[in-house]
Design a protein around this motif. Structure first.
Motif, short mmCIF file in Angstrom:
data_model
loop_
_atom_site.label_atom_id
_atom_site.label_comp_id
_atom_site.label_asym_id
_atom_site.label_seq_id
_atom_site.Cartn_x
_atom_site.Cartn_y
_atom_site.Cartn_z
N ALA A 92 0.80 -0.93 0.25
CA ALA A 92 0.14 0.52 0.11
C ALA A 92 0.78 0.84 -0.03
CB ALA A 92 -0.47 0.03 1.28
N GLU A 93 2.03 1.07 0.82
CA GLU A 93 2.60 2.20 0.88
C GLU A 93 3.40 2.67 -0.73
OE1 GLU A 93 6.98 2.80 3.17
OE2 GLU A 93 5.17 2.75 4.29
N ARG A 94 4.33 1.28 -1.38
CA ARG A 94 4.60 1.86 -2.44
C ARG A 94 3.36 1.96 -3.43
NH1 ARG A 94 8.39 -4.01 -2.69
NH2 ARG A 94 8.80 -3.60 -0.93
N LEU A 95 2.24 1.85 -3.64
CA LEU A 95 1.46 2.19 -4.11
C LEU A 95 1.35 3.67 -4.17
CD1 LEU A 95 -1.52 1.35 -6.82
CD2 LEU A 95 -2.28 0.92 -5.03
N LYS A 96 0.95 3.70 -2.59
CA LYS A 96 0.51 5.75 -2.30
C LYS A 96 2.23 6.18 -3.21
CE LYS A 96 0.27 9.15 0.83
NZ LYS A 96 -0.39 10.03 0.29
N ALA A 97 2.70 6.00 -3.07
CA ALA A 97 3.89 6.70 -3.32
C ALA A 97 4.27 6.72 -5.17
CB ALA A 97 5.39 5.64 -2.77
N ASP A 98 3.83 5.52 -5.80
CA ASP A 98 3.78 5.34 -7.09
C ASP A 98 2.96 6.23 -8.07
OD1 ASP A 98 5.95 3.96 -7.16
OD2 ASP A 98 4.71 1.75 -7.44
N ALA B 294 3.05 9.42 -10.06
CA ALA B 294 2.63 9.89 -11.27
C ALA B 294 1.83 11.45 -11.18
CB ALA B 294 1.30 8.69 -11.47
N ARG B 295 1.31 11.20 -10.30
CA ARG B 295 0.50 12.86 -9.89
C ARG B 295 1.56 14.10 -10.26
NH1 ARG B 295 -1.64 9.35 -5.68
NH2 ARG B 295 -4.33 9.31 -6.02
N THR B 296 2.60 13.72 -10.13
CA THR B 296 3.33 14.94 -9.84
C THR B 296 4.35 15.14 -11.27
OG1 THR B 296 3.73 15.08 -7.64
CG2 THR B 296 5.50 15.98 -8.66
N LEU B 297 4.47 14.09 -11.61
CA LEU B 297 5.34 13.33 -13.26
C LEU B 297 4.21 14.04 -14.56
CD1 LEU B 297 7.91 12.59 -14.37
CD2 LEU B 297 6.89 9.98 -14.76
N LEU B 298 2.98 13.91 -14.53
CA LEU B 298 2.03 14.30 -14.95
C LEU B 298 1.36 15.27 -15.02
CD1 LEU B 298 0.36 10.32 -15.70
CD2 LEU B 298 2.09 10.97 -17.38
N ASP B 299 1.55 15.93 -13.98
CA ASP B 299 1.05 17.32 -12.93
C ASP B 299 -1.00 16.89 -14.10
OD1 ASP B 299 0.39 19.87 -12.11
OD2 ASP B 299 0.97 20.72 -14.52
N VAL B 300 -1.53 15.40 -12.74
CA VAL B 300 -2.77 15.82 -12.70
C VAL B 300 -3.47 15.35 -11.85
CG1 VAL B 300 -2.62 14.48 -15.18
CG2 VAL B 300 -2.43 12.72 -13.45
N GLU B 301 -4.47 15.48 -11.24
CA GLU B 301 -5.47 14.93 -10.32
C GLU B 301 -5.92 13.65 -10.18
OE1 GLU B 301 -4.77 17.57 -7.25
OE2 GLU B 301 -3.50 18.85 -8.67
N MET B 302 -5.43 13.39 -10.24
CA MET B 302 -6.30 11.93 -10.84
C MET B 302 -6.60 11.08 -8.90
SD MET B 302 -5.15 9.60 -13.68
CE MET B 302 -5.80 7.81 -13.22
N THR B 303 -7.73 10.64 -8.63
CA THR B 303 -7.98 10.53 -7.59
C THR B 303 -7.66 9.21 -7.28
OG1 THR B 303 -10.31 9.36 -7.86
CG2 THR B 303 -10.10 11.76 -7.10
#
Length: 94
Positions: A45-51, A55-64
């Motif tokens: 779960a920790e790795r998934l959150k970090a990934d 991705a949000r930062t890299l792609l500059d998206v606001e995905m839930t």
């Protein structure tokens, strides 16, 4: 480092000892390596959150998280397409 005793069947102990010998490790080192390769649910779960945060930062998206869960399986689709290309190149019928 503190150590402890783990009780396993004789067969399991012998199997682990053989694996350790083949790899040039002590039995304790082998068990440690095996444990390190298997993450806990909390670590996953920790790795998934970090990934996802990356991705949000890299792609500059606001995905839930829900949007991530419902997103297409991009990697799975890439593997499927690659497998189809290999089969086509070999002349195999899909």
């Amino acid at each position: 480092m503190a150590s402890t005793t783990i009780q396993v069947s004789k067969e399991t102990r012998d199997h682990l000892a053989a694996l350790a010998t083949e790899r040039g490790l002590t039995l304790g080192q082998l068990v440690q390596h095996l444990a390190e390769r298997e993450p806990t649910k909390a670590q996953i779960a920790e790795r998934l959150k970090a990934d996802r945060d990356h991705a949000r930062t890299l792609l500059d998206v606001e995905m839930t998280d829900e949007e991530f869960d419902n997103a297409p399986d991009v990697l799975g689709n890439i593997y499927r397409l690659a497998a189809e290309k290999v089969r086509t190149a070999r002349g195999e019928v899909a």
